[in-house]
Design an enzyme around this catalytic site. Structure first.
Site, mmCIF file in Angstrom:
data_model
loop_
_atom_site.group_PDB
_atom_site.id
_atom_site.type_symbol
_atom_site.label_atom_id
_atom_site.label_comp_id
_atom_site.label_asym_id
_atom_site.label_seq_id
_atom_site.Cartn_x
_atom_site.Cartn_y
_atom_site.Cartn_z
ATOM 1 N N GLU A 100 0.847 -1.194 0.000
ATOM 2 C CA GLU A 100 0.000 0.000 0.000
ATOM 3 C C GLU A 100 0.888 1.251 0.000
ATOM 4 O O GLU A 100 2.063 1.179 0.333
ATOM 5 C CB GLU A 100 -0.834 0.046 1.294
ATOM 6 C CG GLU A 100 -1.650 -1.184 1.578
ATOM 7 C CD GLU A 100 -2.944 -1.203 0.802
ATOM 8 O OE1 GLU A 100 -3.456 -0.111 0.495
ATOM 9 O OE2 GLU A 100 -3.409 -2.304 0.485
ATOM 10 N N LYS B 266 -2.831 -12.128 11.988
ATOM 11 C CA LYS B 266 -3.088 -13.455 11.404
ATOM 12 C C LYS B 266 -2.598 -14.578 12.323
ATOM 13 O O LYS B 266 -3.255 -15.612 12.455
ATOM 14 C CB LYS B 266 -2.410 -13.540 10.036
ATOM 15 C CG LYS B 266 -3.044 -12.582 9.021
ATOM 16 C CD LYS B 266 -2.160 -12.387 7.817
ATOM 17 C CE LYS B 266 -2.828 -11.504 6.783
ATOM 18 N NZ LYS B 266 -1.915 -11.171 5.676
#
Ligand SMILES: NC(=O)c1ccc[n+]([C@@H]2O[C@H](COP(=O)([O-])OP(=O)(O)OC[C@H]3O[C@@H](n4cnc5c(N)ncnc54)[C@H](OP(=O)(O)O)[C@@H]3O)[C@@H](O)[C@H]2O)c1
Length: 425
Positions: free
Chosen positions: A193, A208
């Site tokens: 990003e 995660k």
């Protein structure tokens, strides 16, 4: 109303029949990279899904910031798919959907790693399904493998490369790029990003690993419980020296049983060539699951991307339609262990005076750090001392490094990187 969580497959088929082949209505929250790809994939696969399931999935409504109304969408849906991201209002919408008796699917790791227990508890209470395959490693089916295939196997350890952006950057650095050049390349290629901080700081991978630890060990792990370090401080020099020891560098998430509890952490780590994650390059994700009964299983594949992630989301939708998913297990309470033992790589820039090596080894010895291998490079004021240690508690290594930073012959702050010692060949 959706089938209850405990409903076996035959009953789900019967309820499909009772629905008279009516469309299976999916309310889609979010229509960005993944949501848009999911809508396309669902329309492409709808006929095939109807062929084996008896009902055709259709998008019954879409919510974005400028389109749709949540209450209206909910009333007309059999299932809610959340692909908005962020914790609010995603949390509020998923809770409302489950309270209304609807099954839900999400790809939202931030939400699950911070509010997972509230969501799991609600799913259990209301007897609905909560599926989240795409939240951990994109298209890599690790959630289903842990929940179903390995549900009877006591897992010992999970190692994961669960952030494709950082794996891409480290791969570029291994080929000679600097950190800044590799990051710029990741941004140009669409792997990072404009604001890459969640990825390069290790926070994305930590979210995660919290979810994977909950699945593997049954104990609630909040994102704040995960120790994480990113890749911003790494240098091409570290990679170069590590190569001399036969090591490669990855950002590794670890969830493992340690000392009667569970340790969950993310940090850069060196791997020996025989580790299954050593060969994972570019923007790929991979997860290695270790248990006594299975030795080791590794799954790898694309960890992000609209269509790739959408395929995991659609798999969850089909799993709900066919009654294949079980409710999340109630939580167990295991202690979280923070100070674990690791092998370390240690890099010291030193002035090469007589007695330097002796002073360094004495300090390491005092903290019970034993040295496995050592390389010395350069001369006089610009020498480098690079070592790999045997496993030692992190707190002891920190104390040794702190003491060595104060030596007058040490030219810059000592650098350490953990080393993962397992190999499976
Ligand atoms: N991108 C990937 O490769 C990837 C991989 C694995 C998992 N995921 C997860 O998938 C989810 C979606 O990611 P994405 O990359 O598709 O995000 P994205 O491209 O930014 O799209 C987000 C969508 O959600 C909508 N949205 C956001 N906030 C909203 C709000 N408050 N109310 C209504 N709509 C809202 C946006 O609406 P507008 O269009 O009006 O802005 C947009 O349509 C995230 O949880 C992400 O972590 C993504």
């Amino acid at each position: 109303m959706s089938a209850s969580a405990a409903q076996p497959r035959a009953e789900a088929a019967a309820s499909a029949q009772a629905a008279g082949g009516a469309p299976f209505r999916v309310a889609l929250l979010g229509h960005g990279t993944v949501g848009g790809a999911f809508a396309v994939l669902l329309s492409e696969r709808a006929e095939e899904i109807e062929r084996f399931n008896g009902r055709r999935p259709v998008i019954s409504g879409v919510l974005t910031r400028s389109r749709g109304e949540f209450a209206e969408l909910l009333a007309g849906a059999d299932l809610v798919v959340e692909l908005m991201g962020g914790t609010e209002p995603a949390r509020e919408y998923l809770l409302a959907a489950m309270h209304a008796g609807k099954d839900v699917v999400t790809a939202n790791k931030q939400l699950l790693s911070q509010h997972g227990e509230e969501l799991f508890e609600t799913a259990r209470e209301r007897g609905v399904r909560l599926r989240f395959e795409a939240a951990v490693a994109g298209a890599v089916p690790v959630v289903r493998v842990l929940e179903e295939s390995l549900s009877a196997t006591p897992i010992e350890r999970i190692h994961g490369i669960v952030n494709g952006t950082t794996n891409f950057i480290l791969t570029e650095m291994s080929a000679g790029a600097s950190y800044a050049e590799a990051l710029a390349q990741a941004q140009r290629s669409g792997y990072a990003e404009a604001d890459p901080s969640d990825d390069v700081s290790g926070r994305d991978a930590a979210a995660k690993m919290a979810i994977l630890a909950r699945l593997a060990f049954g104990t609630p792990v909040h994102l704040d419980d995960v120790l994480y370090e990113g890749i911003e401080q790494l240098s091409s020099d570290d990679i170069e020296y590590a190569r001399e020891f036969g090591l490669g560098l990855k950002l590794i998430g670890t969830a493992e049983r340690r000392e009667g509890g569970v340790s969950v952490r993310v940090h850069p780590a060196f791997l020996y060539g025989g580790h299954p994650l050593a060969s994972v390059v570019g923007p790929f994700n991979a997860v290695t699951v270790e248990a006594e009964a299975i030795t080791e299983i590794t799954m790898s594949g694309p960890g992000a991307g609209g269509r790739q992630t959408a395929s995991a989301v659609l798999g969850d939708v089909v799993s709900v339609m066919t009654g294949g998913a079980r409710p999340p297990a109630p939580p167990l309470a295991l202690p979280l262990v923070k100070d674990v033992a690791n092998a370390f790589y240690l890099h010291l820039d030193v002035a090469d005076h007589p007695g330097v090596l002796a002073a360094v080894t004495k300090e390491l010895g005092e903290q019970q750090v034993s040295i496995k291998s050592v390389v010395q490079r350069g001369m006089s004021e610009n020498a480098r001392l690079v070592m790999v240690t045997h496993p030692v508690r992190e707190s002891r290594m920190r104390a040794a490094v702190q003491a060595m930073a104060g030596f007058d012959f040490v030219r810059s702050p000592p650098r350490t990187i953990r080393v993962i010692e397992e190999e499976f060949i």
